[in-house]
Structure formats: structure tokens, C-alpha cells
Scaffold this motif. Structure first.
Motif, PDB file in Angstrom:
ATOM      1  N   ASP A 198     -45.828 -41.362  -6.502  1.00  0.00           N
ATOM      2  CA  ASP A 198     -45.035 -42.805  -6.219  1.00  0.00           C
ATOM      3  C   ASP A 198     -45.283 -43.099  -4.870  1.00  0.00           C
ATOM      4  OD1 ASP A 198     -43.473 -41.807  -8.810  1.00  0.00           O
ATOM      5  OD2 ASP A 198     -42.184 -40.702  -7.569  1.00  0.00           O
ATOM      6  N   VAL A 199     -45.502 -42.344  -3.919  1.00  0.00           N
ATOM      7  CA  VAL A 199     -45.772 -42.916  -2.665  1.00  0.00           C
ATOM      8  C   VAL A 199     -47.090 -43.913  -2.580  1.00  0.00           C
ATOM      9  CG1 VAL A 199     -46.074 -42.390  -0.165  1.00  0.00           C
ATOM     10  CG2 VAL A 199     -44.295 -41.278  -1.384  1.00  0.00           C
ATOM     11  N   ARG A 200     -48.144 -43.375  -3.300  1.00  0.00           N
ATOM     12  CA  ARG A 200     -49.461 -44.020  -3.392  1.00  0.00           C
ATOM     13  C   ARG A 200     -49.334 -45.416  -4.264  1.00  0.00           C
ATOM     14  NH1 ARG A 200     -51.086 -38.906  -4.289  1.00  0.00           N
ATOM     15  NH2 ARG A 200     -52.328 -37.758  -2.546  1.00  0.00           N
ATOM     16  N   ALA A 201     -48.506 -45.314  -5.074  1.00  0.00           N
ATOM     17  CA  ALA A 201     -48.189 -46.383  -5.854  1.00  0.00           C
ATOM     18  C   ALA A 201     -47.672 -47.635  -4.945  1.00  0.00           C
ATOM     19  CB  ALA A 201     -47.474 -46.329  -7.214  1.00  0.00           C
ATOM     20  N   HIS A 202     -46.402 -47.130  -4.339  1.00  0.00           N
ATOM     21  CA  HIS A 202     -45.927 -48.188  -3.332  1.00  0.00           C
ATOM     22  C   HIS A 202     -46.742 -48.514  -2.411  1.00  0.00           C
ATOM     23  CE1 HIS A 202     -41.759 -49.595  -2.856  1.00  0.00           C
ATOM     24  NE2 HIS A 202     -41.965 -49.384  -1.696  1.00  0.00           N
ATOM     25  N   ARG A 203     -47.638 -47.633  -1.784  1.00  0.00           N
ATOM     26  CA  ARG A 203     -48.278 -47.886  -0.498  1.00  0.00           C
ATOM     27  C   ARG A 203     -49.513 -49.048  -1.151  1.00  0.00           C
ATOM     28  NH1 ARG A 203     -48.375 -47.612   4.058  1.00  0.00           N
ATOM     29  NH2 ARG A 203     -48.137 -49.344   3.256  1.00  0.00           N
TER      30      ARG A 203
ATOM     31  N   GLY B 145     -49.155 -53.751   3.904  1.00  0.00           N
ATOM     32  CA  GLY B 145     -49.157 -53.953   5.260  1.00  0.00           C
ATOM     33  C   GLY B 145     -48.083 -53.416   6.055  1.00  0.00           C
ATOM     34  N   VAL B 146     -47.047 -52.356   5.279  1.00  0.00           N
ATOM     35  CA  VAL B 146     -46.001 -51.778   5.745  1.00  0.00           C
ATOM     36  C   VAL B 146     -46.278 -50.446   5.896  1.00  0.00           C
ATOM     37  CG1 VAL B 146     -43.600 -51.233   5.324  1.00  0.00           C
ATOM     38  CG2 VAL B 146     -44.461 -53.503   4.435  1.00  0.00           C
ATOM     39  N   PRO B 147     -46.383 -50.048   7.135  1.00  0.00           N
ATOM     40  CA  PRO B 147     -46.548 -48.548   7.498  1.00  0.00           C
ATOM     41  C   PRO B 147     -45.149 -47.763   6.943  1.00  0.00           C
ATOM     42  CG  PRO B 147     -46.748 -49.703   9.412  1.00  0.00           C
ATOM     43  CD  PRO B 147     -46.168 -50.733   8.245  1.00  0.00           C
ATOM     44  N   PHE B 148     -45.451 -46.620   6.170  1.00  0.00           N
ATOM     45  CA  PHE B 148     -44.522 -45.631   5.880  1.00  0.00           C
ATOM     46  C   PHE B 148     -44.373 -44.353   6.712  1.00  0.00           C
ATOM     47  CE2 PHE B 148     -45.571 -46.771   1.032  1.00  0.00           C
ATOM     48  CZ  PHE B 148     -45.193 -47.868   1.281  1.00  0.00           C
ATOM     49  N   VAL B 149     -43.303 -44.300   7.222  1.00  0.00           N
ATOM     50  CA  VAL B 149     -42.841 -42.608   7.797  1.00  0.00           C
ATOM     51  C   VAL B 149     -42.356 -41.903   6.713  1.00  0.00           C
ATOM     52  CG1 VAL B 149     -41.724 -41.430   9.562  1.00  0.00           C
ATOM     53  CG2 VAL B 149     -42.610 -43.865  10.008  1.00  0.00           C
ATOM     54  N   LEU B 150     -42.942 -40.689   6.299  1.00  0.00           N
ATOM     55  CA  LEU B 150     -42.260 -39.950   5.184  1.00  0.00           C
ATOM     56  C   LEU B 150     -41.498 -38.576   5.761  1.00  0.00           C
ATOM     57  CD1 LEU B 150     -45.447 -39.356   2.766  1.00  0.00           C
ATOM     58  CD2 LEU B 150     -43.769 -41.306   2.977  1.00  0.00           C
TER      59      LEU B 150
ATOM     60  N   GLY C 187     -40.894 -32.247   0.369  1.00  0.00           N
ATOM     61  CA  GLY C 187     -40.499 -30.880  -0.138  1.00  0.00           C
ATOM     62  C   GLY C 187     -41.813 -29.570  -0.037  1.00  0.00           C
ATOM     63  N   GLU C 188     -41.504 -28.792  -0.339  1.00  0.00           N
ATOM     64  CA  GLU C 188     -42.416 -27.524  -0.328  1.00  0.00           C
ATOM     65  C   GLU C 188     -43.670 -27.878  -1.327  1.00  0.00           C
ATOM     66  OE1 GLU C 188     -42.906 -22.929  -1.737  1.00  0.00           O
ATOM     67  OE2 GLU C 188     -40.982 -23.566  -0.998  1.00  0.00           O
ATOM     68  N   GLY C 189     -44.776 -27.685  -0.455  1.00  0.00           N
ATOM     69  CA  GLY C 189     -46.280 -28.118  -1.264  1.00  0.00           C
ATOM     70  C   GLY C 189     -46.652 -29.386  -1.060  1.00  0.00           C
ATOM     71  N   VAL C 190     -45.661 -30.368  -0.792  1.00  0.00           N
ATOM     72  CA  VAL C 190     -46.187 -31.965  -0.765  1.00  0.00           C
ATOM     73  C   VAL C 190     -47.205 -32.289   0.349  1.00  0.00           C
ATOM     74  CG1 VAL C 190     -45.110 -34.326  -0.244  1.00  0.00           C
ATOM     75  CG2 VAL C 190     -43.944 -32.687  -1.700  1.00  0.00           C
ATOM     76  N   ASP C 191     -48.338 -32.607   0.175  1.00  0.00           N
ATOM     77  CA  ASP C 191     -49.468 -33.116   0.768  1.00  0.00           C
ATOM     78  C   ASP C 191     -49.767 -34.344   1.158  1.00  0.00           C
ATOM     79  OD1 ASP C 191     -51.658 -33.034   2.392  1.00  0.00           O
ATOM     80  OD2 ASP C 191     -52.869 -31.843   1.309  1.00  0.00           O
ATOM     81  N   ALA C 192     -49.329 -35.022   2.046  1.00  0.00           N
ATOM     82  CA  ALA C 192     -49.694 -36.678   1.924  1.00  0.00           C
ATOM     83  C   ALA C 192     -50.620 -37.137   2.770  1.00  0.00           C
ATOM     84  CB  ALA C 192     -48.117 -37.179   2.272  1.00  0.00           C
ATOM     85  N   ASP C 193     -51.556 -36.102   3.361  1.00  0.00           N
ATOM     86  CA  ASP C 193     -52.372 -36.370   4.216  1.00  0.00           C
ATOM     87  C   ASP C 193     -53.444 -37.386   3.799  1.00  0.00           C
ATOM     88  OD1 ASP C 193     -51.198 -34.696   6.097  1.00  0.00           O
ATOM     89  OD2 ASP C 193     -52.584 -33.013   5.641  1.00  0.00           O
TER      90      ASP C 193
ATOM     91  N   ALA D  89     -52.998 -43.373   2.814  1.00  0.00           N
ATOM     92  CA  ALA D  89     -53.566 -44.464   4.059  1.00  0.00           C
ATOM     93  C   ALA D  89     -51.950 -45.031   4.626  1.00  0.00           C
ATOM     94  CB  ALA D  89     -54.079 -45.525   3.782  1.00  0.00           C
ATOM     95  N   ASP D  90     -51.856 -45.331   5.936  1.00  0.00           N
ATOM     96  CA  ASP D  90     -51.020 -45.781   6.735  1.00  0.00           C
ATOM     97  C   ASP D  90     -49.567 -44.951   6.470  1.00  0.00           C
ATOM     98  OD1 ASP D  90     -52.253 -47.731   7.993  1.00  0.00           O
ATOM     99  OD2 ASP D  90     -52.295 -49.058   6.323  1.00  0.00           O
ATOM    100  N   VAL D  91     -49.696 -43.651   6.400  1.00  0.00           N
ATOM    101  CA  VAL D  91     -48.467 -42.963   6.355  1.00  0.00           C
ATOM    102  C   VAL D  91     -48.328 -41.980   7.534  1.00  0.00           C
ATOM    103  CG1 VAL D  91     -47.516 -41.134   4.747  1.00  0.00           C
ATOM    104  CG2 VAL D  91     -48.329 -42.882   3.794  1.00  0.00           C
ATOM    105  N   ILE D  92     -47.140 -41.884   7.966  1.00  0.00           N
ATOM    106  CA  ILE D  92     -46.978 -40.912   9.073  1.00  0.00           C
ATOM    107  C   ILE D  92     -46.114 -39.786   8.680  1.00  0.00           C
ATOM    108  CG2 ILE D  92     -46.117 -40.648  11.388  1.00  0.00           C
ATOM    109  CD1 ILE D  92     -46.529 -43.599  11.911  1.00  0.00           C
TER     110      ILE D  92
END
Length: 91
Positions: free
Chosen positions: A50-55, A60-65, A69-75, A78-81
Motif C-alpha cells: 500500500d505504501v509503495r502504491a501511495h508513493r 513529491g511528498v516525503p513519507f515518515v512511517l 508492525g513486526e517484520g515490516v521492512d520499508a527500507d 524511496a523517500d520514506v523515513i
């Protein structure tokens, strides 16, 4: 939405992709977005897909996550803190 110093911070709690989230993102210079991961139906949280699709919709909008949850890897999104506990960010 919170505004200060000419910048607007959008904050979304537990949510799913929806028109309201799109509106919030459009009005934001930075978006704080939860990404708790997949849950059994009915879905009630964003996951990395969902985050990738929203990205892609809002490149142009930076995201701060938050609320990862456990095991979530958002590394690899792009442009996600992903802040550490009690970290102070300047946006």
C-alpha cells in the motif's frame, strides 16, 4: 493537517488506501503514515505494498512511517523515513 513555517504536515493513523488519504497527502508537504503490515480481514492497516502504491501516486511528498508492525521492512521504498523511537526529525 498541521502547518508551521510554511510547511504542512499530514498525519494519518490506522487507515487503508482511500480518497480521504489521497486528499490528505495532496495537502501535505510531508506525510506521517502508519504501516503496520498485513492483517486478517477486514484489513485495517497499510502494508508495504500500500505504501509503495501511495508513493507512486504522490512521488513529491516525503513519507515518515510510524506504527510499523513486526517484520515490516520499508527500507527499499524511496523517500520514506523510518524514525527510531524518540528520534527528532526536521522536515
Amino acid at each position: 493537517l498541521f502547518g508551521r513555517g510554511g510547511r504542512t504536515l499530514g498525519y494519518s493513523g490506522d487507515t487503508r488506501p482511500c480518497p480521504g488519504l489521497d486528499e490528505l497527502t495532496k495537502a501535505s508537504d510531508v506525510l506521517v503514515l502508519e504501516c503496520n503490515g498485513p492483517h486478517p480481514p477486514p484489513p485495517s492497516h497499510m502494508d508495504t505494498g500500500d505504501v509503495r502504491a501511495h508513493r507512486e501516486k504522490f512521488p513529491g511528498v516525503p513519507f515518515v512511517l510510524t506504527h510499523l508492525g513486526e517484520g515490516v521492512d520499508a527500507d527499499d521504498i524511496a523517500d520514506v523515513i523510518v524514525p527510531h523511537d524518540f528520534q527528532t526529525l526536521s522536515v
